[in-house]
Design an enzyme around this catalytic site. Structure first.
Site, mmCIF file in Angstrom:
data_model
loop_
_atom_site.group_PDB
_atom_site.id
_atom_site.type_symbol
_atom_site.label_atom_id
_atom_site.label_comp_id
_atom_site.label_asym_id
_atom_site.label_seq_id
_atom_site.Cartn_x
_atom_site.Cartn_y
_atom_site.Cartn_z
ATOM 1 N N HIS A 136 24.299 15.151 25.305
ATOM 2 C CA HIS A 136 24.237 17.355 25.136
ATOM 3 C C HIS A 136 23.524 17.861 25.475
ATOM 4 O O HIS A 136 23.469 19.052 25.863
ATOM 5 C CB HIS A 136 25.189 17.122 23.898
ATOM 6 C CG HIS A 136 23.916 17.260 22.595
ATOM 7 N ND1 HIS A 136 23.442 16.252 21.589
ATOM 8 C CD2 HIS A 136 22.775 18.122 22.319
ATOM 9 C CE1 HIS A 136 23.188 16.906 20.955
ATOM 10 N NE2 HIS A 136 22.316 17.785 21.535
ATOM 11 N N ASP A 166 26.303 9.841 23.402
ATOM 12 C CA ASP A 166 25.411 10.473 23.665
ATOM 13 C C ASP A 166 24.455 10.134 24.180
ATOM 14 O O ASP A 166 22.933 11.017 23.256
ATOM 15 C CB ASP A 166 25.475 11.549 22.003
ATOM 16 C CG ASP A 166 24.787 13.115 22.684
ATOM 17 O OD1 ASP A 166 25.379 13.458 24.174
ATOM 18 O OD2 ASP A 166 23.932 13.301 21.466
ATOM 19 N N ASN A 240 15.265 19.166 18.817
ATOM 20 C CA ASN A 240 14.664 17.871 18.605
ATOM 21 C C ASN A 240 15.901 16.864 18.816
ATOM 22 O O ASN A 240 15.725 15.400 19.188
ATOM 23 C CB ASN A 240 14.471 17.484 16.960
ATOM 24 C CG ASN A 240 13.530 18.060 16.654
ATOM 25 O OD1 ASN A 240 14.118 18.707 15.578
ATOM 26 N ND2 ASN A 240 12.695 17.225 16.300
ATOM 27 N N SER A 241 16.788 17.035 19.930
ATOM 28 C CA SER A 241 17.871 15.971 20.134
ATOM 29 C C SER A 241 17.182 15.466 21.191
ATOM 30 O O SER A 241 16.434 15.767 22.291
ATOM 31 C CB SER A 241 18.810 16.751 21.360
ATOM 32 O OG SER A 241 19.525 17.669 19.879
ATOM 33 N N LEU A 296 42.616 -1.087 26.783
ATOM 34 C CA LEU A 296 43.516 -0.978 26.252
ATOM 35 C C LEU A 296 44.470 0.284 26.798
ATOM 36 O O LEU A 296 45.798 -0.659 27.154
ATOM 37 C CB LEU A 296 43.889 -1.618 24.641
ATOM 38 C CG LEU A 296 43.617 -2.903 24.192
ATOM 39 C CD1 LEU A 296 43.514 -3.573 23.086
ATOM 40 C CD2 LEU A 296 43.747 -3.733 25.349
ATOM 41 N N GLY A 297 44.139 0.751 26.638
ATOM 42 C CA GLY A 297 45.221 2.432 27.018
ATOM 43 C C GLY A 297 46.571 2.149 25.476
ATOM 44 O O GLY A 297 47.811 2.154 25.831
ATOM 45 N N VAL A 298 45.781 1.685 24.417
ATOM 46 C CA VAL A 298 46.687 2.150 23.194
ATOM 47 C C VAL A 298 46.154 2.861 22.344
ATOM 48 O O VAL A 298 45.030 3.812 22.556
ATOM 49 C CB VAL A 298 46.697 0.500 22.553
ATOM 50 C CG1 VAL A 298 47.653 -0.216 23.485
ATOM 51 C CG2 VAL A 298 45.661 0.420 22.157
#
Length: 513
Positions: A136, A166, A240-241, A296-298
């Site tokens: 970010h 992140d 601080n990120s 998986l696609g669920v």
């Protein structure tokens, strides 16, 4: 980059991402200052430290401030709303606003962008100039500058980002060598251990704070499904990120990434990405520029105690599949809505989060054994996992329309509702297959078994007790079947718009009439 001079710190600090900083007290010890070709190491102290000065002095050369310039698209109407409010009511104002709105809708007005500046932190992990920071911090960056402790300003290029954790890796353009630090992955950090965090809060640069590890294994919601965060009580503030949190040996135990704060300032609850995860992600980013995860696609949910009771499980465990995407690996393998994933390759699934992480750790294209509970029986299903899309939600429907909730043609049913079968129009509105079973909810009593769990007119009941619902009689039979097994809970698949969720209804007081 003069824009980042001291006179503009107050301005750019407001744009900096949320971050963390942990603080320590460190006693003078014998240190080994390595040259740029070797990682910085520090002899462990004996007992509680009286000062962290030597530690901070030794590792600070590897910590940098990260200054970012980005271009962000803005809406002409949205950003001028407050300005235009002053002129509302003047002659011709409504016509002018109507014309501007039409221009935007017709696409005649060019998209507008503005330059944005933000600050963060980072640290060298190699003498070649690779730097770890937060995604970010550098997201949408058009220019990245790092400022070293000695004041040198270096241009940097983006190597890769992983929004799911992140984490981002950048690399300075100018050849090294550079002082760097290492991650600590061989020793388990314990609650109460000292930690020190360095970073660039509010653009001040070179700031150290100290504290202890307050907790580990923290989950921060669906936006961070792959991370169990470290919680530290050091003062954490904006800017601080991406900065490091150190142990007393000068090893990086976490990457500062977020704070919990009702006010926007530090309240002593900060979060860092654990070193073990940061290592694997940064290695992948340096090697491939991205992180590939199994998919998986669920859509899945935790199995609650009531759900476990309704399905005859001894305890709540695993993840129940609420939806299966078309053309997904799960669909091709035969996984279905209502299947409960109990284990993956023999490893027990604790909840939906653990399943997400296990699947994410599977090799793309690899075939794996999923043990599921279906119709009360365990089955093993082989699934060849795909690669997780950068935006999995884009593969899901987003329409929230409901079919008409009128009661015409509805039949009075059990559990306090009147129901009518799905028709082709309703299936289309809810994104269901043409042959999908289900009953649309018409009238419902607020104090009924279904009303109390949030079922509303216009939703659809797709299945009950694992059985598809084509008629009111099917629902009555499902209730009777559960009662014959001595169960007071009924598992229902409920469709709300184009999303499915599983809920349990209390049928203990339900009449057989």
């Amino acid at each position: 980059m003069k824009a980042f001079g001291i006179s503009r710190q107050a301005l750019v600090a407001a744009l900096a991402g949320a971050g963390l900083t942990g603080a320590l007290v460190y006693a003078p010890q014998t240190f080994q200052q390595a040259d740029a070709k070797q990682p910085i190491t520090i002899e462990p102290p004996a007992g509680a430290p009286m000062s962290f000065a030597d530690l901070v002095e030794d590792v600070s050369p590897a910590v940098v401030s990260v200054n970012v310039v980005s271009e962000r698209e803005v809406s002409g109407m949205g950003n001028m709303e407050e300005f235009f409010e002053r002129f509302r009511g003047l002659p011709g104002f409504d016509d002018y606003m109507r014309d501007r709105q039409q221009e935007e809708e017709d696409g005649e007005e060019e998209p507008r962008t503005r330059e944005a500046r933000s600050l963060g932190s980072g640290f060298f992990i190699s003498d070649e100039g690779y730097i770890v920071t937060n995604n970010h911090v550098v997201q949408d960056a058009t220019e990245i500058e790092v400022v070293m402790e000695d004041g040198r300003e270096l241009q940097a290029d983006l190597v890769g980002t992983d929004p799911q954790t992140d984490i981002a890796v950048i690399k300075v353009s100018e050849p090294g060598p550079y002082p760097y630090v290492e991650f600590e992955t061989s020793k388990q950090l314990r609650r109460g251990d000292w930690v020190v965090a360095l970073g660039n809060p509010f653009g001040l640069g070179g700031t150290a704070t100290a504290g202890i590890l307050s907790a580990d294994g923290r989950e921060l919601g669906g936006n961070s499904p792959y991370t169990d965060f470290l919680q530290i009580d050091a003062a954490i503030n904006r800017g601080n990120s991406g900065g490091p949190t150190f142990d007393l040996q000068g090893r990086v135990v976490g990457v500062n990434t977020a704070i919990f704060s009702p006010t926007g300032g530090s309240v002593g609850i900060g979060f860092a990405i654990p070193a073990e995860l940061a290592v694997s992600v940064t290695n992948a980013l340096i090697k491939d520029g991205k992180v590939s995860r199994g998919w998986l696609g669920v859509t899945i949910q935790d199995v609650t105690e009531d759900m476990a009771e309704a399905q005859g499980l001894e305890k709540a465990r695993g993840a129940i599949i609420a939806d299966v995407n078309d053309q997904s690996p799960a669909k091709k393998a035969g996984l279905r809505r209502g299947d409960v994933i109990l284990s993956v390759n023999g490893k027990d699934a604790g909840d939906a989060t653990s399943v997400t992480r296990m699947v994410g750790g599977l090799g793309v294209g690899s075939t794996n054994k999923f043990t599921v509970l279906r119709d009360g029986k365990r089955q093993n299903i082989s699934v060849t996992v795909g690669e997780r899309p950068s935006d999995p939600s884009a593969t899901l429907s987003s329409n929230s329309d409901r079919p008409s909730a009128d009661n015409e043609g509805a039949e009075e049913g059990p559990l306090g509702v009147s129901l009518r079968p799905l028709d082709s129009e309703a299936r289309s509105a809810m994104g269901l297959d043409e042959d999908e079973a289900g009953l649309i909810v018409g009238d419902i009593k607020p104090d009924s078994a279904l009303g109390e769990i949030g079922i509303r007119p216009g939703m659809a009941l797709l299945s009950a007790g694992g059985q598809p619902l084509n008629s009111v009689k099917d629902l009555e039979n499902a209730i009777g079947d559960m009662k014959s097994k001595g169960r007071d809970k009924l598992l229902l698949a409920v469709r709300n718009g184009e999303r499915t969720m599983f809920v349990t209804a209390d049928i203990g007081e339900q009449s057989d009439d």
